[in-house]
Design a protein around this motif. Sequence first.
Motif, short mmCIF file in Angstrom:
data_model
loop_
_atom_site.label_atom_id
_atom_site.label_comp_id
_atom_site.label_asym_id
_atom_site.label_seq_id
_atom_site.Cartn_x
_atom_site.Cartn_y
_atom_site.Cartn_z
N LYS A 1 -1.37 -14.49 30.60
CA LYS A 1 -1.16 -15.11 31.91
C LYS A 1 -0.37 -14.16 32.81
O LYS A 1 -0.72 -13.96 33.98
CB LYS A 1 -0.40 -16.43 31.73
N LYS B 1 -6.40 -18.34 33.28
CA LYS B 1 -6.16 -19.78 33.16
C LYS B 1 -6.32 -20.09 31.69
O LYS B 1 -7.45 -20.07 31.17
CB LYS B 1 -7.18 -20.55 34.00
N TYR C 1 -5.52 -22.18 27.92
CA TYR C 1 -5.14 -23.40 27.20
C TYR C 1 -5.09 -23.05 25.72
O TYR C 1 -5.97 -22.33 25.23
CB TYR C 1 -6.15 -24.52 27.41
N PRO D 1 4.16 -29.39 15.58
CA PRO D 1 5.04 -29.93 16.62
C PRO D 1 6.01 -28.90 17.20
O PRO D 1 6.24 -28.88 18.41
CB PRO D 1 5.80 -31.04 15.91
N ILE E 1 4.20 -26.51 19.46
CA ILE E 1 3.83 -27.20 20.70
C ILE E 1 5.03 -27.23 21.65
O ILE E 1 4.91 -26.92 22.84
CB ILE E 1 3.31 -28.63 20.40
N GLU E 2 6.20 -27.55 21.11
CA GLU E 2 7.41 -27.56 21.96
C GLU E 2 7.71 -26.17 22.51
O GLU E 2 8.10 -26.03 23.67
CB GLU E 2 8.60 -28.08 21.15
N ILE F 1 5.41 -25.53 25.41
CA ILE F 1 5.82 -26.31 26.58
C ILE F 1 7.03 -25.65 27.24
O ILE F 1 7.08 -25.51 28.47
CB ILE F 1 6.12 -27.78 26.17
N LYS G 1 7.73 -22.59 27.26
CA LYS G 1 7.30 -21.35 27.92
C LYS G 1 6.43 -21.62 29.15
O LYS G 1 6.08 -20.68 29.86
CB LYS G 1 6.44 -20.53 26.96
N GLY G 2 6.01 -22.85 29.33
CA GLY G 2 5.09 -23.14 30.43
C GLY G 2 3.65 -22.77 30.09
O GLY G 2 2.84 -22.56 30.97
N VAL G 3 3.35 -22.71 28.78
CA VAL G 3 1.97 -22.44 28.35
C VAL G 3 1.27 -23.79 28.14
O VAL G 3 1.83 -24.69 27.52
CB VAL G 3 1.98 -21.62 27.03
N ASN G 4 0.07 -23.92 28.67
CA ASN G 4 -0.69 -25.16 28.48
C ASN G 4 -1.06 -25.31 27.02
O ASN G 4 -1.79 -24.48 26.48
CB ASN G 4 -1.99 -25.11 29.29
N VAL G 5 -0.58 -26.36 26.39
CA VAL G 5 -0.89 -26.56 24.98
C VAL G 5 -1.42 -27.97 24.76
O VAL G 5 -0.89 -28.94 25.32
CB VAL G 5 0.35 -26.28 24.09
N ILE G 6 -2.48 -28.07 24.00
CA ILE G 6 -3.12 -29.36 23.74
C ILE G 6 -3.03 -29.62 22.25
O ILE G 6 -3.44 -28.79 21.45
CB ILE G 6 -4.63 -29.31 24.13
N GLU G 7 -2.49 -30.79 21.89
CA GLU G 7 -2.41 -31.13 20.47
C GLU G 7 -3.79 -31.55 19.99
O GLU G 7 -4.29 -32.61 20.36
CB GLU G 7 -1.39 -32.25 20.25
#
Lengths: 386, 196
Positions: free
Chosen positions: B33, B39, B41, B47, B50-51, B54, B56-62
Amino acid sequence: MSLNYGQNSVGLVTAEKVLIDTPLTLACGTVLPSHELMVETYGCLNTDKSNAILICHALSGHHHAAGFYEGDDKPGWWDDYIGPGKPMDSNRFFIVSLNNIGSCFGSTGPTSTNPATGEAWGAQFPPLRARDWVESQKLLMEKLGIDRWAAVIGGSLGGMQAMRWSLEHPDKVANSIVIASSMRLSAQNIAFNEIARRAIKSDPQFFNGDYLKQGAAPRHGLALARMIGHVTYLSDELMGQKFGRELRSGDFTQGESAPIEFQIESYLNYQGDKFSGGFDANSYILITKMLDYFDLAREYHNNPVEAFSHAQCDFLVISFSSDWRFSPQRSREIVDALIGAEKNVSYAEIESDQGHDAFLLPNPRYEQVLAKYLSRVADQLEGQAT
Amino acid sequence: MSQDLSFISQWVKANSRVLDLGCGDGTLLAELKQRLAIKGYGLEIDPVSIEQCIAKGVNVIEQDLNNSLHNFPDNSFDTVIMTQALQAMRYPHLVLDEMLRIGSECIITFPNFGHWRARLYLSIFGRMPVTKQLAYQWYDTPNIHFFTYRDFEVLCRERNIHVIKKQFVGERFPDRQLKNLWPNLFAETAVYHLSK
């Protein structure tokens, strides 16, 4: 005094009644020349007014989200998540929580006086849509001198408002946090709501919604409505753990004829009665309909990707594993649409046995996800400010 | 930045859409990025990771990669990346198919189990190799499919997957000198750029 409430509590709070004297045109066409909103705020608005968070409540929520009222030993409904050092950190954010119109905790709604008749609105209160709440919140925002929300946050119906905000006023929202929500209710969800409404309307004390004039209240109907709702907000697993088949009274011994009551019966009846003593039946009908009517993408050719292409903010979506009323699949649909629209989005599916109610309850992982996300938002704001 | 990540950042186009399967703490996506304004994801199930994303401001989808990826439409991403995770998938070949369906191009990195150190470990000690890169015992490893550079080549040929480019990573002597000459023996990690 605030020391008694613990270090991470916002402490003693008071609500303020705010008069919005700008006319509000509702989705149904009715104009409210003015309306009143009960509002609580926590924390301080910074000098460039960029650190405000809007809390959107759900079906039965209200403005008292955090802290304690004088003499109360129970805090506001989202106190686990709002306060100094909590995910919605009142040391860093200015948090605005209101009771929305149509509800019954002091804001303009079915129990307040209709200026045209001088009597309570009752069942004549105009039908509402989630966007009406958003527009009313926008007027409050202007009144508070806030130009852009750092975040709009809500669970369930609150999440619907957070999504609607991002589409209706894209330049006014930096982050939309959508928890245990859905882009539209399923048929099963609408069915549960209709059973609840029917329960209320079947109460002889309902008087076609004019019970206030009669000095009556459909308490039994509303209690029944809440009992149905309550069952759907919990998971089978949790109910099993909490109550199982425990008996509150009576027993199954041969020859015993005393009536038998299961713990779950007693619990549900208690919850229903408690709720019906503090909530207005017309509000319940009004707001459950509002839930049913919500369809995020209706005016965008029923295409959620097209709908979200209008948003400019970043999104955080959260769901709970045992929530069957607003299941994780509903949240995944939101996420897929946001990815399709190339929006920034993160999604966490929190393991929980608490059902839909999980969004209100303590949960370490849920707290961490919210805290990490919002602390980055605050870092950015504070970085800009210096 | 490690060598395999630097290959990846050469192959990803600026301003493109990138999906990172098993994105870990989001280091790669954050880097892409920043450098290439992609762009991006990431999909992840841990978990803590994932945190970290978040934060870091990286889009992460569980989302679990072993379940379906059907929610991602055909060709919805320019590049689908999977670093050091193919060996942990239940059905690597099906995940590969899905990656090529979702992305126009794919980038895959995997540990080469044909590396001489792994071979030596198995042949001398007679036990499953425990290396710095694969630091697990056989019973607790998430890496359930061991395969070599050559195995992967055969799989690509069988499934008509086009290899746009490949690179080999091996930092130590004699890997660095010999990895391109004899990759199946001297490459620790293989980095593949693939398309349909």
